[in-house]
Motif scaffolding. Structure first.
Motif, short mmCIF file in Angstrom:
data_model
loop_
_atom_site.label_atom_id
_atom_site.label_comp_id
_atom_site.label_asym_id
_atom_site.label_seq_id
_atom_site.Cartn_x
_atom_site.Cartn_y
_atom_site.Cartn_z
N ARG A 90 -9.05 14.19 -8.47
CA ARG A 90 -9.43 14.88 -7.28
C ARG A 90 -9.31 13.64 -5.81
O ARG A 90 -9.17 14.57 -4.57
CB ARG A 90 -10.52 15.68 -7.79
CG ARG A 90 -10.61 17.26 -8.29
CD ARG A 90 -12.20 18.11 -8.26
NE ARG A 90 -12.01 18.54 -6.86
CZ ARG A 90 -11.27 19.69 -6.70
NH1 ARG A 90 -10.92 20.13 -7.25
NH2 ARG A 90 -11.89 19.61 -5.25
N GLU A 91 -9.91 12.96 -6.46
CA GLU A 91 -10.71 11.47 -5.39
C GLU A 91 -9.48 11.24 -4.79
O GLU A 91 -8.37 11.01 -3.67
CB GLU A 91 -11.13 10.81 -6.18
CG GLU A 91 -12.48 10.90 -5.45
CD GLU A 91 -13.65 9.73 -6.44
OE1 GLU A 91 -13.23 9.11 -6.87
OE2 GLU A 91 -14.92 9.71 -6.83
N ILE A 92 -8.21 10.99 -5.72
CA ILE A 92 -6.92 9.94 -5.57
C ILE A 92 -6.42 11.67 -4.42
O ILE A 92 -5.09 10.66 -3.51
CB ILE A 92 -5.79 10.11 -6.86
CG1 ILE A 92 -7.17 9.11 -7.49
CG2 ILE A 92 -4.58 9.96 -5.94
CD1 ILE A 92 -5.86 8.70 -8.59
N GLU A 139 1.19 4.17 -3.15
CA GLU A 139 0.84 5.84 -2.26
C GLU A 139 1.86 6.56 -3.13
O GLU A 139 2.04 7.84 -3.83
CB GLU A 139 0.51 5.16 -1.69
CG GLU A 139 -0.94 5.08 -0.48
CD GLU A 139 -1.34 5.15 0.51
OE1 GLU A 139 -0.33 6.14 1.25
OE2 GLU A 139 -2.34 5.18 1.08
N GLU A 192 -7.01 13.58 -2.63
CA GLU A 192 -8.03 14.12 -1.14
C GLU A 192 -7.23 13.20 -0.37
O GLU A 192 -6.91 12.58 0.38
CB GLU A 192 -9.82 14.20 -1.06
CG GLU A 192 -9.87 15.44 -1.99
CD GLU A 192 -11.21 15.07 -1.89
OE1 GLU A 192 -12.10 14.30 -1.53
OE2 GLU A 192 -11.58 15.92 -2.94
N ARG A 193 -7.59 11.59 -0.64
CA ARG A 193 -6.70 10.48 -0.39
C ARG A 193 -5.26 10.36 0.17
O ARG A 193 -4.90 10.03 1.54
CB ARG A 193 -7.60 8.82 -1.09
CG ARG A 193 -6.68 8.05 -0.49
CD ARG A 193 -6.94 6.97 -0.81
NE ARG A 193 -5.98 6.47 -2.60
CZ ARG A 193 -5.68 5.95 -2.88
NH1 ARG A 193 -4.54 6.37 -2.42
NH2 ARG A 193 -5.25 6.03 -4.85
N LEU A 194 -4.33 10.90 -0.87
CA LEU A 194 -3.50 10.90 -0.25
C LEU A 194 -3.12 12.16 0.50
O LEU A 194 -1.87 12.62 0.87
CB LEU A 194 -2.33 10.95 -1.78
CG LEU A 194 -2.69 9.60 -2.62
CD1 LEU A 194 -1.90 10.04 -4.16
CD2 LEU A 194 -2.01 8.45 -2.11
N GLY A 195 -4.08 13.15 0.71
CA GLY A 195 -4.35 14.63 1.47
C GLY A 195 -3.08 16.15 0.31
O GLY A 195 -2.12 16.40 0.99
N LYS A 246 0.86 -1.52 0.06
CA LYS A 246 0.05 0.13 0.37
C LYS A 246 0.84 1.25 -0.19
O LYS A 246 0.61 2.70 -1.23
CB LYS A 246 -0.83 -0.25 1.10
CG LYS A 246 -2.37 1.29 1.42
CD LYS A 246 -2.64 1.40 2.39
CE LYS A 246 -3.42 2.53 2.57
NZ LYS A 246 -3.63 2.35 4.13
N GLU A 247 2.01 1.58 0.86
CA GLU A 247 2.69 2.33 1.00
C GLU A 247 3.51 2.08 -1.01
O GLU A 247 3.59 3.61 -0.81
CB GLU A 247 3.81 2.41 1.41
CG GLU A 247 2.71 2.75 2.93
CD GLU A 247 3.64 2.28 4.91
OE1 GLU A 247 5.55 1.92 4.16
OE2 GLU A 247 3.97 2.25 5.58
N GLU A 298 1.61 6.98 -6.60
CA GLU A 298 0.89 7.67 -7.00
C GLU A 298 1.68 9.09 -6.83
O GLU A 298 0.85 10.32 -7.05
CB GLU A 298 -0.42 6.95 -6.13
CG GLU A 298 -0.73 5.96 -7.20
CD GLU A 298 -2.50 5.45 -6.08
OE1 GLU A 298 -3.41 5.14 -6.42
OE2 GLU A 298 -2.05 5.89 -4.97
N ARG A 299 1.92 9.30 -5.94
CA ARG A 299 2.29 10.66 -5.19
C ARG A 299 3.40 11.35 -6.39
O ARG A 299 2.94 12.38 -6.58
CB ARG A 299 2.96 10.65 -3.91
CG ARG A 299 2.16 10.79 -3.02
CD ARG A 299 2.49 10.18 -1.64
NE ARG A 299 1.97 10.75 0.07
CZ ARG A 299 1.22 11.16 0.54
NH1 ARG A 299 1.13 12.33 -0.17
NH2 ARG A 299 0.11 10.59 1.32
#
Length: 484
Positions: free
Chosen positions: A470-472, A437, A474-477, A433-434, A440-441
């Motif tokens: 936008r959803e991604i 992410e 928001e999930r990633l801050g 998961k990390e 993705e970042r």
């Protein structure tokens, strides 16, 4: 009402039971149970016998003559029982007590997950106050608690073994690993161990070359013969020949007697020549002769002494380069290089670094009397992020130091001296998961920078819908303002 002595014994028992609760391994738990029972109940001798497929027997002192009748009676009653010298209801017991010059005996069945046939046995010598009924009740309660602690310890051990299987963790003769590179290396060592071939172990300093040399010896037909380890780089040049091959009396100043060398001491077994690349050229010639002719000659003597040894050597030196530079003999190189083993550096072993750290914490925590310690998640990340120029030896050193500095049973990066890479360690992914992410970042961040934080354009670059982007985020801050 409980008498003062029994009250004190009960308080002591409660204190020491807390110690037993911290014990993780059955093999180390049993001796503690024995010692605590003897000390708290003021016994002159104690025996703990554990049945099962692999019976265990502990006694203090080492040899204790016990009453088999007493053990048999306790098992038939299925409880802790006291027999005193004045009791005459059992001829067999009275005879045992008198013959062994005892005042009294106290024994209880002791059950484990592997056996119902064990027992804990205490006795007091003559001219000592006998065990009382209060002692018996306390003893019975103590045994009940210890049985529960033992069952829990076995459960923990089985859980750990099951978890190791799930994680593909292998513990084999001092070698702990889960990495593929180590799995392949151990498999190669298993194939080489029974063969009489010379083996050279290559690898950086501190990777555990001697551990593998011992592994090869212990799994060979020579395992019941000597294993002699010699660090060629640590011996002064003027002593090397004498130490390897021995010397005759009077062969030089200080040679007051005949002395065997390491090769003779290893006869029938294995000699491990660590840092063989550091041998002076003149000794390389003599070593080559010993390997070819299978005999040695002591310094100051002309007799040839046959020796039957397997030679395992190790080095961190680039021997091929040393041969080119005429610093290492080519003929010796080919003699010892029959089967090379390359031990990987710690930085290439992935999660093995955490497994090894946990093993060292367990070993030195017990040795230093510091109890159980665990690694914080940040400490694990720091261990995985560090380059480890000193390899396993450096890790062992850092763990030892961390146990001195750590508090509250948790090892932090600062305790390991790795606080300078803590920030980078926190950024490095440990889970899928990390990792996902992190990717993705990075990809979204690049798209936002390229589009000057225009979400519509960034979504087009990424090939996804603007709403999904936008959803991604928001999930990633993530905020678009940070990329303008």
């Amino acid at each position: 009402m409980m008498n003062p002595d029994s009250l004190v014994a009960t308080e002591k028992m409660l204190d020491v039971v807390k110690i037993l609760l911290d014990e993780q391994e059955p093999d180390t738990l049993f001796p503690k149970i024995l010692n605590i029972a003897r000390e708290v109940l003021n016994a002159d001798a104690a025996v703990l016998d554990i049945g099962g497929e692999v019976p265990l027997h502990f006694s203090d002192p080492e040899k204790v003559s016990i009453s088999i009748s007493a053990v048999r009676h306790a098992k038939s009653e299925n409880r802790a029982i006291v027999w005193n010298q004045l009791d005459d209801d059992s001829a067999d017991l009275s005879k045992s007590i008198v013959q062994n010059q005892l005042t009294s005996i106290m024994v209880s069945p002791f059950r484990t997950p592997d056996s119902e046939s064990g027992y804990l046995y205490l006795q007091r010598a003559a001219r000592t106050e006998p065990f009382t009924e209060a002692d018996s009740k306390l003893f019975d309660s103590f045994v009940t608690v210890c049985e529960k602690i033992t069952f829990a310890a076995f459960d923990r051990l089985r859980d750990k073994e099951s978890l190791d299987v799930l994680k593909n963790v292998v513990r084999k003769d001092g070698i702990v690993y889960s990495s593929k590179v180590m799995e392949d290396l151990v498999a190669l060592a298993d194939r080489l161990a029974p063969l009489p071939l010379p083996v050279i172990i290559r690898g950086e300093t501190g990777t555990g070359k001697e551990v593998f040399a011992r592994y090869l010896h212990n799994h060979s037909p020579r395992c019941d013969k000597p294993f002699i380890a010699v660090n060629c780089g640590a011996i002064p040049e003027y002593l090397i020949e004498s130490l390897l091959f021995g010397h005759a009396k009077g062969s030089f100043t200080g040679a007051i007697d005949n002395r065997k060398g390491y090769f003779e001491e290893a006869d029938g077994g294995t000699i491990f020549l660590d840092e063989i690349g550091e041998l002076p050229l003149n000794m390389q010639v003599k070593l080559l002769r010993a390997l070819q002719e299978k005999h040695i000659t002591r310094v100051g003597d002309n007799r040839e002494i046959p020796v039957n040894v397997r030679v395992i050597s190790a080095t961190h030196v680039d021997l091929e380069e040393a041969v080119k530079e005429k610093k290492f003999r080519e003929d010796l190189y080919f003699r010892i290089q029959v089967m090379p083993i390359q031990v990987p550096p710690l930085r290439e072993r992935g999660q093995d670094v955490v497994l090894l750290a946990e093993e060292f914490l367990k070993r030195y925590g017990a040795e230093y009397g510091r109890g159980k310690f665990k690694l914080s998640r940040n400490a694990e990340k720091a261990l995985l992020s560090y380059h480890w120029p000193g390899n396993v030896r450096e890790l062992e050193n850092k763990i030892q130091k961390s146990l001195v500095q750590a508090v509250h049973g948790v090892i932090q990066p600062a305790d390991l001296g790795l606080e300078t890479i803590q920030k980078d360690a926190k950024e490095s992914p440990r889970t899928l998961k990390e990792a996902r992410e992190a990717v993705e970042r990075e990809v979204i961040g690049n798209a936002l920078r390229d589009s000057n934080a225009n979400l519509t354009l960034a979504a087009t670059i990424l090939g996804i819908d603007r709403k999904v982007l936008r959803e991604i985020m928001e999930r990633l801050g993530m905020k678009k303002e940070d990329f303008k």
